[in-house]
Design an enzyme around this catalytic site. Structure first.
Site, PDB file in Angstrom:
ATOM      1  N   LYS A 135       0.836  -1.205   0.000  1.00 59.00           N
ATOM      2  CA  LYS A 135       0.000   0.000   0.000  1.00 59.00           C
ATOM      3  C   LYS A 135       0.873   1.259   0.000  1.00 59.00           C
ATOM      4  O   LYS A 135       0.583   2.227  -0.710  1.00 59.00           O
ATOM      5  CB  LYS A 135      -0.952  -0.017   1.211  1.00 59.00           C
ATOM      6  CG  LYS A 135      -2.083  -1.034   1.042  1.00 59.00           C
ATOM      7  CD  LYS A 135      -2.808  -1.358   2.332  1.00 59.00           C
ATOM      8  CE  LYS A 135      -3.783  -2.514   2.130  1.00 59.00           C
ATOM      9  NZ  LYS A 135      -4.342  -3.037   3.385  1.00 59.00           N
TER      10      LYS A 135
ATOM     11  N   GLN B  23      -4.066  -1.677   9.653  1.00 60.82           N
ATOM     12  CA  GLN B  23      -3.967  -2.993   9.026  1.00 60.82           C
ATOM     13  C   GLN B  23      -4.586  -4.036   9.961  1.00 60.82           C
ATOM     14  O   GLN B  23      -4.260  -4.077  11.144  1.00 60.82           O
ATOM     15  CB  GLN B  23      -2.488  -3.317   8.732  1.00 60.82           C
ATOM     16  CG  GLN B  23      -2.284  -4.606   7.968  1.00 60.82           C
ATOM     17  CD  GLN B  23      -2.916  -4.588   6.570  1.00 60.82           C
ATOM     18  OE1 GLN B  23      -2.884  -3.573   5.876  1.00 60.82           O
ATOM     19  NE2 GLN B  23      -3.499  -5.703   6.153  1.00 60.82           N
TER      20      GLN B  23
ATOM     21  N   ASP C  27     -10.432   3.793   4.668  1.00 68.66           N
ATOM     22  CA  ASP C  27     -10.578   2.345   4.475  1.00 68.66           C
ATOM     23  C   ASP C  27     -12.030   1.926   4.749  1.00 68.66           C
ATOM     24  O   ASP C  27     -12.386   0.754   4.592  1.00 68.66           O
ATOM     25  CB  ASP C  27      -9.614   1.615   5.428  1.00 68.66           C
ATOM     26  CG  ASP C  27      -9.294   0.196   4.969  1.00 68.66           C
ATOM     27  OD1 ASP C  27      -9.451  -0.092   3.772  1.00 68.66           O
ATOM     28  OD2 ASP C  27      -8.904  -0.628   5.810  1.00 68.66           O
TER      29      ASP C  27
END
Ligand code: NAP
Length: 288
Positions: free
Chosen positions: A58, A102, A125
């Site tokens: 990412k 994450q 996200d």
């Protein structure tokens, strides 16, 4: 038995590239107008090798799109309180425009509490309850990236959803559930399947549009797919295989995502796009 592929591939790599090119242009516009480069903060707890790889991937994609990333690496024994505090600090930091935690985080951490420490304006996200509610109510906000990527693929390949039977296999908060809500918003008739579903194949067989988000290699076979169905395989399992048995499914579907190269690249593209949108909104730059 080898069967011929009749399905057209939905090329997530190519669509993601186009989205990322537009994102890079918008990132450059923001940097030029404000002198500030859009910034994504990545938070990683522990050193799980797969998670380390995902975060690095990412960050690399961010760099290519003109987005800076700030990495916060925390030890595996970090407590919920410490993680919440670290994320809350990023939520307050004006130099950070988007936050990615994450996941999965280590078991002893309350993952939901950690997600909820992300300010909605920086939830690029799409993992907070605020984002999920906004998406479900059709209000502005950031979508969960994988379902967002799935919807973009469907749009790109002109798949009409109104009145179609959509079946989502999987109901996780970041994938199955929001995918179903987004399909519902486009007037599909949506059914969710999960581990307690009775006679799952008979439900899958009704799907005009099938989203597989199970996390089990080649769980859905072509014999259970309606001829002409559109198949989106979000699964990514050991051995680089999806949740759908590709060869048998491609022999009956009309459109199908490959694994890899389907849903996966779209997820990152949506993450970068939403990061730049967040930066634009926070810095007052109108984007194209
Ligand atoms: P998850 O949290 O483990 O959820 C899996 C879902 O599948 C659950 O709802 C579970 O049902 C259901 N399920 C499990 N076994 C089943 C069975 N035998 N029959 C019917 N349903 C079953 O996984 P996830 O995070 O949603 O991820 C799903 C897959 O997508 C994984 O392969 C993951 O690697 C992949 N993924 C890909 C991306 C990407 O960027 N491409 C992003 C995220 C995830 P219950 O709710 O009843 O337990």
């Amino acid at each position: 038995m080898t069967t011929a592929q009749t399905a057209r591939l939905m090329d997530g790599t190519a669509v993601a590239r186009r989205i990322t090119e537009a994102t890079a242009a918008n990132a450059a516009k923001i940097t030029e107008a404000t002198g500030t480069t859009p910034c994504l903060a990545t938070v990683l707890v522990g050193e799980d090798p797969a998670s380390v790889t995902y975060v690095r991937m990412k960050q690399n994609r961010c760099a290519k799109a003109g987005i800076t990333s700030r990495h916060v690496a925390l030890p595996a024994e970090t407590t919920t309180e410490e993680l919440v505090a670290a994320i809350a600090a990023l939520s307050e930091d004006p130099e950070v425009h988007g936050i990615l935690l994450q996941h999965p985080v280590p078991h002893h951490i309350d993952e939901r509490a950690a997600f909820e420490a992300i300010a909605p304006a920086k939830d690029v996200d799409g993992v907070t309850m605020h984002s999920f509610a906004a998406m479900s109510f059709g209000e502005p906000g950031f979508v969960s990236c994988t379902p967002g990527g799935i919807m973009r693929l469907l749009a790109e390949y002109d798949v009409e959803l109104t009145g179609k039977r959509a079946v989502v296999v999987g109901r996780s908060a970041i994938l199955g559930k929001p995918a179903g809500m987004l399909l519902l918003a486009q007037d599909a008739t949506v059914t969710y399947c999960h581990s307690r579903t009775v006679d799952l194949p008979s439900i899958v067989r009704e799907a005009d549009v099938l989203v597989a988000a199970v996390g089990r290699a080649e769980f859905i076979k072509g014999e259970d797919i309606k001829p002409g169905a559109v198949v989106l395989d979000a699964g990514y399992n050991e051995g680089n295989v999806g949740d759908v048995h590709f060869e048998s499914a491609a022999a009956v579907a009309s459109l199908i995502t490959p694994v890899p190269g389907g849903v996966g690249p779209m997820t990152i593209a949506v993450l970068l796009e939403q990061t730049v949108q967040a930066a634009g909104a926070q810095l007052g730059v109108e984007l194209g």
